[in-house]
Design an enzyme around this catalytic site. Sequence first.
Site, PDB file in Angstrom:
ATOM      1  N   TYR A 252      23.995   1.380 -14.207  1.00 50.03           N
ATOM      2  CA  TYR A 252      23.693   0.941 -12.966  1.00 50.03           C
ATOM      3  C   TYR A 252      21.982   0.974 -12.888  1.00 50.03           C
ATOM      4  O   TYR A 252      21.617   0.612 -11.792  1.00 50.03           O
ATOM      5  CB  TYR A 252      24.326   1.904 -11.951  1.00 50.03           C
ATOM      6  CG  TYR A 252      25.840   1.789 -12.082  1.00 50.03           C
ATOM      7  CD1 TYR A 252      26.395   0.554 -11.909  1.00 50.03           C
ATOM      8  CD2 TYR A 252      26.538   2.862 -12.383  1.00 50.03           C
ATOM      9  CE1 TYR A 252      27.928   0.503 -11.797  1.00 50.03           C
ATOM     10  CE2 TYR A 252      27.743   2.901 -12.258  1.00 50.03           C
ATOM     11  CZ  TYR A 252      28.497   1.740 -12.156  1.00 50.03           C
ATOM     12  OH  TYR A 252      29.747   1.590 -12.050  1.00 50.03           O
TER      13      TYR A 252
ATOM     14  N   HIS B  75      38.309  -3.470  -6.338  1.00 49.48           N
ATOM     15  CA  HIS B  75      39.438  -3.346  -7.363  1.00 49.48           C
ATOM     16  C   HIS B  75      40.887  -3.197  -6.632  1.00 49.48           C
ATOM     17  O   HIS B  75      42.052  -3.586  -7.371  1.00 49.48           O
ATOM     18  CB  HIS B  75      39.251  -2.448  -8.607  1.00 49.48           C
ATOM     19  CG  HIS B  75      37.976  -2.556  -9.079  1.00 49.48           C
ATOM     20  ND1 HIS B  75      37.424  -3.710  -9.645  1.00 49.48           N
ATOM     21  CD2 HIS B  75      36.991  -1.550  -9.299  1.00 49.48           C
ATOM     22  CE1 HIS B  75      36.188  -3.727 -10.016  1.00 49.48           C
ATOM     23  NE2 HIS B  75      35.898  -2.312  -9.788  1.00 49.48           N
TER      24      HIS B  75
ATOM     25  N   ASP C  67      41.415  -7.314   4.019  1.00 48.95           N
ATOM     26  CA  ASP C  67      41.826  -7.710   5.284  1.00 48.95           C
ATOM     27  C   ASP C  67      40.684  -7.814   6.335  1.00 48.95           C
ATOM     28  O   ASP C  67      40.606  -8.630   7.148  1.00 48.95           O
ATOM     29  CB  ASP C  67      42.912  -6.986   5.851  1.00 48.95           C
ATOM     30  CG  ASP C  67      44.225  -7.393   5.025  1.00 48.95           C
ATOM     31  OD1 ASP C  67      44.276  -8.294   4.200  1.00 48.95           O
ATOM     32  OD2 ASP C  67      45.080  -6.705   5.058  1.00 48.95           O
TER      33      ASP C  67
ATOM     34  N   HIS D 259      28.050  -6.868  -7.505  1.00 48.60           N
ATOM     35  CA  HIS D 259      27.908  -5.848  -8.451  1.00 48.60           C
ATOM     36  C   HIS D 259      26.859  -5.536  -9.182  1.00 48.60           C
ATOM     37  O   HIS D 259      26.463  -6.785  -9.783  1.00 48.60           O
ATOM     38  CB  HIS D 259      29.235  -5.911  -9.154  1.00 48.60           C
ATOM     39  CG  HIS D 259      30.666  -5.897  -8.684  1.00 48.60           C
ATOM     40  ND1 HIS D 259      31.223  -4.855  -7.906  1.00 48.60           N
ATOM     41  CD2 HIS D 259      31.493  -7.046  -8.322  1.00 48.60           C
ATOM     42  CE1 HIS D 259      32.240  -5.301  -7.191  1.00 48.60           C
ATOM     43  NE2 HIS D 259      32.364  -6.601  -7.454  1.00 48.60           N
ATOM     44  N   LEU D 260      26.384  -4.333  -9.510  1.00 44.02           N
ATOM     45  CA  LEU D 260      25.190  -4.161 -10.402  1.00 44.02           C
ATOM     46  C   LEU D 260      25.566  -4.578 -11.549  1.00 44.02           C
ATOM     47  O   LEU D 260      24.751  -5.222 -12.396  1.00 44.02           O
ATOM     48  CB  LEU D 260      24.585  -2.847 -10.131  1.00 44.02           C
ATOM     49  CG  LEU D 260      24.109  -2.522  -8.962  1.00 44.02           C
ATOM     50  CD1 LEU D 260      24.668  -1.010  -8.442  1.00 44.02           C
ATOM     51  CD2 LEU D 260      22.593  -2.278  -8.956  1.00 44.02           C
TER      52      LEU D 260
ATOM     53  N   ARG E 112      38.357  -2.932 -13.915  1.00 46.82           N
ATOM     54  CA  ARG E 112      37.361  -3.648 -13.336  1.00 46.82           C
ATOM     55  C   ARG E 112      37.387  -5.002 -13.179  1.00 46.82           C
ATOM     56  O   ARG E 112      36.555  -5.878 -12.545  1.00 46.82           O
ATOM     57  CB  ARG E 112      35.976  -3.101 -13.834  1.00 46.82           C
ATOM     58  CG  ARG E 112      35.892  -1.766 -13.764  1.00 46.82           C
ATOM     59  CD  ARG E 112      34.423  -1.173 -14.005  1.00 46.82           C
ATOM     60  NE  ARG E 112      34.345   0.153 -14.541  1.00 46.82           N
ATOM     61  CZ  ARG E 112      34.351   1.189 -13.733  1.00 46.82           C
ATOM     62  NH1 ARG E 112      34.083   1.216 -12.434  1.00 46.82           N
ATOM     63  NH2 ARG E 112      34.405   2.413 -14.233  1.00 46.82           N
TER      64      ARG E 112
HETATM   65  C1  DQA Z   1      30.035  -1.635  -9.140  1.00 41.43           C
HETATM   66  C2  DQA Z   1      31.344  -1.850 -10.296  1.00 41.43           C
HETATM   67  C3  DQA Z   1      32.489  -0.962  -9.914  1.00 41.43           C
HETATM   68  O1  DQA Z   1      33.352  -1.404 -10.745  1.00 41.43           O
HETATM   69  C4  DQA Z   1      32.293   0.338  -9.796  1.00 41.43           C
HETATM   70  O2  DQA Z   1      33.347   0.928  -9.503  1.00 41.43           O
HETATM   71  C5  DQA Z   1      31.036   0.675  -8.849  1.00 41.43           C
HETATM   72  C6  DQA Z   1      29.963  -0.066  -8.952  1.00 41.43           C
HETATM   73  C7  DQA Z   1      29.006  -2.360  -9.538  1.00 41.43           C
HETATM   74  O3  DQA Z   1      28.004  -2.408  -8.794  1.00 41.43           O
HETATM   75  O4  DQA Z   1      28.592  -2.563 -10.784  1.00 41.43           O
HETATM   76  O5  DQA Z   1      31.117   1.691  -7.999  1.00 41.43           O
HETATM   77  O6  DQA Z   1      30.547  -2.408  -7.784  1.00 41.43           O
END
Ligand code: DQA
Length: 139
Positions: A22, A78, A85, A98-99, A109
């Site tokens: 991350y 996920h 909703d 997502h990062l 994921r």
């Molecule tokens: C995330 C990817 C998700 O799978 C993970 O649970 C996260 C971070 C991302 O920013 O890459 O908490 O959302």
Amino acid sequence: MKILVINGVNLDMLGVREPHIYGGKSLDDINKDLAAQAKAYGAEIEFVQSNIEGEIVEFIHSGRLYDGIILNAGAYTHYSIAIRDAISSIETPCVEVHLSNVHKREEFRHTSVISAVCVGVIAGFGEKSYKLALQALLN
Ligand code: DQA
């Protein structure tokens, strides 16, 4: 243009949490950079974060008062039908962010229950994913 950035579960741990996945920046640092970019574009931007699913749902409801939402729901992406909703229940366009490139990672994921109710998805560009989402909404 008013944008709301919502970060979900465990994203308050950025900088400390698995930096090889991350990155080393804290959420505060990422938000500061994004705020500077929004200012340069003449957009208003606000930031919220919660680890609690119901609070994220309420943030999304409050997104009715904005022109766009940037949402990184973390692991809730996920499996949270409640978050899905909530996005469906408002008209404000929401970009899923997502990062990490979730499709390169564990199979669980690869599923997002929110993508189908978002205007688009940006994943895999680290902190730049948020900046790309902002550009997408402003365009
Ligand atoms: C995330 C990817 C998700 O799978 C993970 O649970 C996260 C971070 C991302 O920013 O890459 O908490 O959302």
